[in-house]
Design a protein around this motif. Structure first.
Motif, PDB file in Angstrom:
ATOM      1  N   MET A   1       0.857  -1.162   0.000  1.00 29.35           N
ATOM      2  CA  MET A   1       0.000   0.000   0.000  1.00 29.35           C
ATOM      3  C   MET A   1       0.909   1.232   0.000  1.00 29.35           C
ATOM      4  O   MET A   1       1.676   1.442   0.937  1.00 29.35           O
ATOM      5  N   PRO A   2       0.887   2.041  -1.038  1.00 33.08           N
ATOM      6  CA  PRO A   2       1.754   3.207  -1.103  1.00 33.08           C
ATOM      7  C   PRO A   2       1.366   4.256  -0.063  1.00 33.08           C
ATOM      8  O   PRO A   2       0.189   4.449   0.250  1.00 33.08           O
ATOM      9  N   CYS A   3       2.398   4.915   0.456  1.00 34.40           N
ATOM     10  CA  CYS A   3       2.188   5.964   1.456  1.00 34.40           C
ATOM     11  C   CYS A   3       3.327   6.973   1.312  1.00 34.40           C
ATOM     12  O   CYS A   3       4.496   6.581   1.311  1.00 34.40           O
ATOM     13  N   PRO A   4       3.012   8.268   1.193  1.00 36.05           N
ATOM     14  CA  PRO A   4       4.082   9.261   1.086  1.00 36.05           C
ATOM     15  C   PRO A   4       4.982   9.228   2.320  1.00 36.05           C
ATOM     16  O   PRO A   4       4.520   8.993   3.443  1.00 36.05           O
ATOM     17  N   VAL A   5       6.268   9.461   2.128  1.00 43.11           N
ATOM     18  CA  VAL A   5       7.255   9.377   3.201  1.00 43.11           C
ATOM     19  C   VAL A   5       6.913  10.325   4.347  1.00 43.11           C
ATOM     20  O   VAL A   5       6.975   9.934   5.518  1.00 43.11           O
ATOM     21  N   GLY A   6       6.540  11.541   4.039  1.00 41.52           N
ATOM     22  CA  GLY A   6       6.208  12.506   5.087  1.00 41.52           C
ATOM     23  C   GLY A   6       5.055  12.045   5.961  1.00 41.52           C
ATOM     24  O   GLY A   6       5.099  12.160   7.196  1.00 41.52           O
ATOM     25  N   ARG A   7       4.040  11.503   5.327  1.00 38.32           N
ATOM     26  CA  ARG A   7       2.879  11.005   6.074  1.00 38.32           C
ATOM     27  C   ARG A   7       3.264   9.799   6.938  1.00 38.32           C
ATOM     28  O   ARG A   7       2.817   9.663   8.079  1.00 38.32           O
ATOM     29  N   LEU A   8       4.100   8.919   6.402  1.00 41.87           N
ATOM     30  CA  LEU A   8       4.536   7.749   7.161  1.00 41.87           C
ATOM     31  C   LEU A   8       5.369   8.176   8.366  1.00 41.87           C
ATOM     32  O   LEU A   8       5.182   7.666   9.471  1.00 41.87           O
ATOM     33  N   ASN A   9       6.278   9.143   8.171  1.00 45.92           N
ATOM     34  CA  ASN A   9       7.086   9.639   9.291  1.00 45.92           C
ATOM     35  C   ASN A   9       6.208  10.237  10.377  1.00 45.92           C
ATOM     36  O   ASN A   9       6.443  10.026  11.572  1.00 45.92           O
ATOM     37  N   LEU A  10       5.216  10.994   9.995  1.00 39.41           N
ATOM     38  CA  LEU A  10       4.297  11.582  10.971  1.00 39.41           C
ATOM     39  C   LEU A  10       3.567  10.478  11.736  1.00 39.41           C
ATOM     40  O   LEU A  10       3.454  10.536  12.969  1.00 39.41           O
ATOM     41  N   LEU A  11       3.096   9.486  11.032  1.00 34.93           N
ATOM     42  CA  LEU A  11       2.409   8.367  11.663  1.00 34.93           C
ATOM     43  C   LEU A  11       3.328   7.652  12.654  1.00 34.93           C
ATOM     44  O   LEU A  11       2.923   7.332  13.774  1.00 34.93           O
ATOM     45  N   LEU A  12       4.576   7.415  12.245  1.00 31.33           N
ATOM     46  CA  LEU A  12       5.516   6.689  13.105  1.00 31.33           C
ATOM     47  C   LEU A  12       5.904   7.494  14.341  1.00 31.33           C
ATOM     48  O   LEU A  12       6.095   6.917  15.415  1.00 31.33           O
ATOM     49  N   THR A  13       6.023   8.825  14.215  1.00 31.80           N
ATOM     50  CA  THR A  13       6.362   9.631  15.392  1.00 31.80           C
ATOM     51  C   THR A  13       5.186   9.743  16.350  1.00 31.80           C
ATOM     52  O   THR A  13       5.380   9.840  17.557  1.00 31.80           O
TER      53      THR A  13
ATOM     54  N   SER B   1       6.962  -2.131  15.682  1.00 30.04           N
ATOM     55  CA  SER B   1       6.443  -3.287  14.966  1.00 30.04           C
ATOM     56  C   SER B   1       7.038  -3.383  13.563  1.00 30.04           C
ATOM     57  O   SER B   1       7.417  -4.468  13.101  1.00 30.04           O
ATOM     58  N   LEU B   2       7.128  -2.261  12.884  1.00 32.58           N
ATOM     59  CA  LEU B   2       7.722  -2.231  11.543  1.00 32.58           C
ATOM     60  C   LEU B   2       9.189  -2.640  11.588  1.00 32.58           C
ATOM     61  O   LEU B   2       9.654  -3.438  10.764  1.00 32.58           O
ATOM     62  N   LEU B   3       9.924  -2.129  12.565  1.00 33.52           N
ATOM     63  CA  LEU B   3      11.344  -2.473  12.688  1.00 33.52           C
ATOM     64  C   LEU B   3      11.529  -3.956  13.009  1.00 33.52           C
ATOM     65  O   LEU B   3      12.423  -4.603  12.469  1.00 33.52           O
ATOM     66  N   ARG B   4      10.666  -4.508  13.855  1.00 37.57           N
ATOM     67  CA  ARG B   4      10.750  -5.940  14.158  1.00 37.57           C
ATOM     68  C   ARG B   4      10.456  -6.779  12.921  1.00 37.57           C
ATOM     69  O   ARG B   4      11.085  -7.804  12.681  1.00 37.57           O
ATOM     70  N   SER B   5       9.494  -6.344  12.132  1.00 34.43           N
ATOM     71  CA  SER B   5       9.163  -7.047  10.904  1.00 34.43           C
ATOM     72  C   SER B   5      10.343  -7.044   9.935  1.00 34.43           C
ATOM     73  O   SER B   5      10.666  -8.069   9.327  1.00 34.43           O
TER      74      SER B   5
END
Length: 127
Positions: A1-13, A21-25
């Motif tokens: 599922m595509p996601c813009p980098v900025g939006r993903l960073n905001l979600l992760l912070t 969870s993502l890092l463990r995966s």
């Protein structure tokens, strides 16, 4: 599922549990890949068996006519050799041993059928 980098960073912070969870995966994926592709000290039989077992687990499809069999469509012996950085004849010999001596696979043109997953796992993971 595509996601813009900025939006993903905001979600992760905002949600560190997602980041963890993502890092463990990713770590699990890297460790799994190392077991398949970083095996230069293992025998060709173990290396080819390990790759076929990995392909059966990730890309194989159950064979409806024969329960317990898993079909891997697509890769040629050259593809396996390239993935493992081995010679084609070495891969051919290993496949022949897996087929004739151990009876854990059958093979046709660009098709492998794992007939004994536990036996193949024992070969791939033997010390």
């Amino acid at each position: 599922m595509p996601c813009p980098v900025g939006r993903l960073n905001l979600l992760l912070t905002q949600h560190p549990e997602i980041q963890l969870s993502l890092l463990r995966s990713l770590e699990d994926r890297i460790r799994g890949d190392e077991l398949i592709y970083s095996t230069a000290t293992r025998t060709p039989l173990q290396r080819v068996g390990g790759l076929l077992l990995h392909l059966a687990d990730t890309a194989g499809t159950p064979t409806p006519a024969t329960p317990g069999h898993t079909t891997i469509l697509g890769p040629s012996q050259r593809d396996l050799a390239d993935a493992l950085m081995m010679g084609v004849s070495t891969v051919e010999n290993a496949i022949g041993r897996l087929r004739r001596t151990h009876g854990v696979i059958t093979s046709k043109y660009r098709q492998f059928v794992v007939t004994d997953r536990f036996g193949l796992r024992d070969i791939a993971m033997s010390a």
